[in-house]
Design a protein around this motif. Sequence first.
Motif, PDB file in Angstrom:
ATOM      1  N   GLY A 237      52.298  37.892  23.973  1.00  0.00           N
ATOM      2  CA  GLY A 237      53.069  39.091  24.304  1.00  0.00           C
ATOM      3  C   GLY A 237      52.706  39.550  25.702  1.00  0.00           C
ATOM      4  O   GLY A 237      51.778  38.999  26.322  1.00  0.00           O
ATOM      5  N   LEU A 238      53.419  40.552  26.172  1.00  0.00           N
ATOM      6  CA  LEU A 238      53.221  41.042  27.537  1.00  0.00           C
ATOM      7  C   LEU A 238      51.796  41.536  27.798  1.00  0.00           C
ATOM      8  O   LEU A 238      51.212  41.224  28.842  1.00  0.00           O
ATOM      9  N   PRO A 239      51.190  42.323  26.862  1.00  0.00           N
ATOM     10  CA  PRO A 239      49.821  42.780  27.114  1.00  0.00           C
ATOM     11  C   PRO A 239      48.840  41.623  27.288  1.00  0.00           C
ATOM     12  O   PRO A 239      47.951  41.685  28.145  1.00  0.00           O
ATOM     13  N   ALA A 240      48.998  40.564  26.505  1.00  0.00           N
ATOM     14  CA  ALA A 240      48.105  39.405  26.630  1.00  0.00           C
ATOM     15  C   ALA A 240      48.348  38.693  27.954  1.00  0.00           C
ATOM     16  O   ALA A 240      47.410  38.214  28.603  1.00  0.00           O
ATOM     17  N   LEU A 241      49.618  38.619  28.360  1.00  0.00           N
ATOM     18  CA  LEU A 241      49.931  37.978  29.639  1.00  0.00           C
ATOM     19  C   LEU A 241      49.263  38.731  30.783  1.00  0.00           C
ATOM     20  O   LEU A 241      48.636  38.134  31.672  1.00  0.00           O
ATOM     21  N   LYS A 242      49.352  40.055  30.743  1.00  0.00           N
ATOM     22  CA  LYS A 242      48.711  40.860  31.797  1.00  0.00           C
ATOM     23  C   LYS A 242      47.196  40.667  31.763  1.00  0.00           C
ATOM     24  O   LYS A 242      46.545  40.559  32.808  1.00  0.00           O
ATOM     25  N   ALA A 243      46.639  40.617  30.540  1.00  0.00           N
ATOM     26  CA  ALA A 243      45.189  40.420  30.404  1.00  0.00           C
ATOM     27  C   ALA A 243      44.782  39.087  31.022  1.00  0.00           C
ATOM     28  O   ALA A 243      43.749  38.986  31.697  1.00  0.00           O
ATOM     29  N   ALA A 244      45.604  38.058  30.801  1.00  0.00           N
ATOM     30  CA  ALA A 244      45.293  36.737  31.351  1.00  0.00           C
ATOM     31  C   ALA A 244      45.355  36.768  32.878  1.00  0.00           C
ATOM     32  O   ALA A 244      44.448  36.278  33.566  1.00  0.00           O
ATOM     33  N   VAL A 245      46.410  37.355  33.406  1.00  0.00           N
ATOM     34  CA  VAL A 245      46.576  37.439  34.864  1.00  0.00           C
ATOM     35  C   VAL A 245      45.401  38.208  35.478  1.00  0.00           C
ATOM     36  O   VAL A 245      44.788  37.783  36.455  1.00  0.00           O
ATOM     37  N   ASP A 246      45.068  39.343  34.870  1.00  0.00           N
ATOM     38  CA  ASP A 246      44.037  40.218  35.426  1.00  0.00           C
ATOM     39  C   ASP A 246      42.631  39.633  35.337  1.00  0.00           C
ATOM     40  O   ASP A 246      41.725  40.077  36.032  1.00  0.00           O
ATOM     41  N   ASN A 247      42.447  38.652  34.426  1.00  0.00           N
ATOM     42  CA  ASN A 247      41.098  38.142  34.206  1.00  0.00           C
ATOM     43  C   ASN A 247      40.897  36.708  34.668  1.00  0.00           C
ATOM     44  O   ASN A 247      39.944  36.046  34.274  1.00  0.00           O
ATOM     45  N   GLY A 248      41.812  36.234  35.490  1.00  0.00           N
ATOM     46  CA  GLY A 248      41.511  34.979  36.181  1.00  0.00           C
ATOM     47  C   GLY A 248      42.295  33.747  35.783  1.00  0.00           C
ATOM     48  O   GLY A 248      41.985  32.647  36.262  1.00  0.00           O
ATOM     49  N   ALA A 249      43.296  33.864  34.925  1.00  0.00           N
ATOM     50  CA  ALA A 249      44.108  32.678  34.604  1.00  0.00           C
ATOM     51  C   ALA A 249      44.907  32.255  35.837  1.00  0.00           C
ATOM     52  O   ALA A 249      45.338  33.104  36.628  1.00  0.00           O
ATOM     53  N   ASP A 250      45.083  30.948  36.020  1.00  0.00           N
ATOM     54  CA  ASP A 250      45.958  30.450  37.087  1.00  0.00           C
ATOM     55  C   ASP A 250      47.389  30.312  36.585  1.00  0.00           C
ATOM     56  O   ASP A 250      48.335  30.371  37.362  1.00  0.00           O
TER      57      ASP A 250
END
Lengths: 292, 336
Positions: free
Chosen positions: B14-27
Amino acid sequence: MKISLGPIHYYWSKENIEQFYRRAEHWPVDIVYLGETVCAKRRALRSADWLDIAARLTDAGKEVVLSTLALLEANSDLLQLERICANAHYLVEANDMSAVHLLAGRGPFVIGPHINCYNAETLSLLADLGARRWVPPVELSATTIAMVQNTRPETMETEAFAYGYLPLSFSARCFTARADNVGKDACELRCINDPEGRALFTQEHERLFTINGIQLQSGIPCNLLNETVAMSEMGIDIVRISPQLAATEFVIRAFHAALNGDGGSPVEYDSPACNGYWYGKPGMQFSPVQGD
Amino acid sequence: MNHRKPELVCPAGGLPALKAAVDNGADAIYIGFRDDTNARNFPGLNFGPEETARGMEYAHRAGKKVLLAINTYPQAHNWAVWTSAVDRAAELGIDAVIMADPGLLRYAATHYPDLRLHLSVQASATTYKALEFYHQRFGIQRAVLPRVLSLQQLWHTIANSPVEIEVFGYGSLCVMVEGRCALSSYITGRSPNASGVCSPAESVRWEETALGRESRLNGVLIDRHGLNEAAGYPTLCKGRYYTDAQAYYAIEEPTSLNILDVLPDLFHHGIAAIKVEGRQRSPAYVASVARVLREAIDTCAADPARYLVRNQWTAVLDRLSEGQTHTLGAYHRPWH
């Protein structure tokens, strides 16, 4: 409809394998699939031994197809596959896309049940590459198969898995070795002691699966003996019987009788069987024949 | 060692998980549409059209990629649902589509030659010959390998592969070859290949009995837990069954894959991307795992020879793992 004898899923001794196929020369089967499909470590027979069996079965009037591994891991698995695909005498059954790649454009071949061919578009693609027969994945329902049948390429034959323990999954792990608490590298080919696999039960004693080395099979056999009329109407060309050490001849003769108009009323099974997938239900379920 | 740093590919349900991934270093972040075109077709999960667009905007603004899994196998009655998912992905300008079905790959390659294609783990490709097939026929540029090869086999496959290789680095472990498992449909009628689910939630029942807490899948007893035993989700291959006298984890124990121990080797052999499992998991899970793997990958990239797994990384990941423990899985021979 023709009857085929699928590849032996279990690990049998050389004597057992040779005796089995000597008897098969006299059974009313049209097509016989030979070779190891489950574990590359099983080498009771050398390639030359398999080819001797193939030659005898051919002399007995059977069409022989060389079957291949579903899960390839080591490079040696790939080299063995290349040798089989390069053979000049027999059709090959592909059970992995590695085999499809090696066979593409080199003449006709068979799509085994472990190739994920779920729709007409994939079947047509495979036909373009030379496939002339397909065995649908075991979880496909009759309705789905019938829809693919409607648009299947003209030269394509369809072979349904009609009797036997369903090959449901493969793993890098050997579950037979795990059951005996040893590692796969130390397995000592102990699956040879389970010529019909090893039963896996739930804690309520329900037979759920059958362990066959790195493969898990259904706990009870799939039996589509009562569906032969429907299969014929759908244009299925071949029914596949999966070998067991015992009773395979009995099963073949029952199908032979049913296909030759001797199967008047549905057969009452005296042992548990399943046909759920055929009816689009959980595979382990059994539904009585849905006639009119 | 001239290999570039592998991409960290994180899941988002979901969107919150996507933001969490972006904010925490996923490429890169991989997602699925809200239907059975992807292998995490769970209630309440995944992306509608508008969320997809918003997620892509968020990721792209941070310089990250969004990958879309359309990795289940369409059938005749629902073929059009899958092709329209491919159409939508192309229209949205998704960075890559992760697919398994050969017919659908041909559709995508024919209609959208510029759409980047990744081969899903659900395609069960374990050899470089299989990878050649998908590369030559459909122009795939990357493949995710099933969790079955040992490290030596993996190195050989990478060395001969015509495409980039992505492997699973952390998360729940499929013990079976992905794309080659019908155990779930045998019991419930729904499988990863056909329906995008394994051991679906609607088939699960929990019952308190005199013998303990029982978990059932479509009526089949998967496990029975004593009073003080932790009871995980009854994924069918993580149940306790018996072949002889005693019930045991006959297929696999509850545990998670964790490749931190072999990270320098993965770098050395040129792995293109490391994937985290868990689109069904929470944004907090995604954030924690992304943060640990980001730090581990960066540490390894800075000086692979002196790389050591930090206890703190392991502690964080184990807390999020099934059974609170981890394994190298098939990469490690004794696991087989």
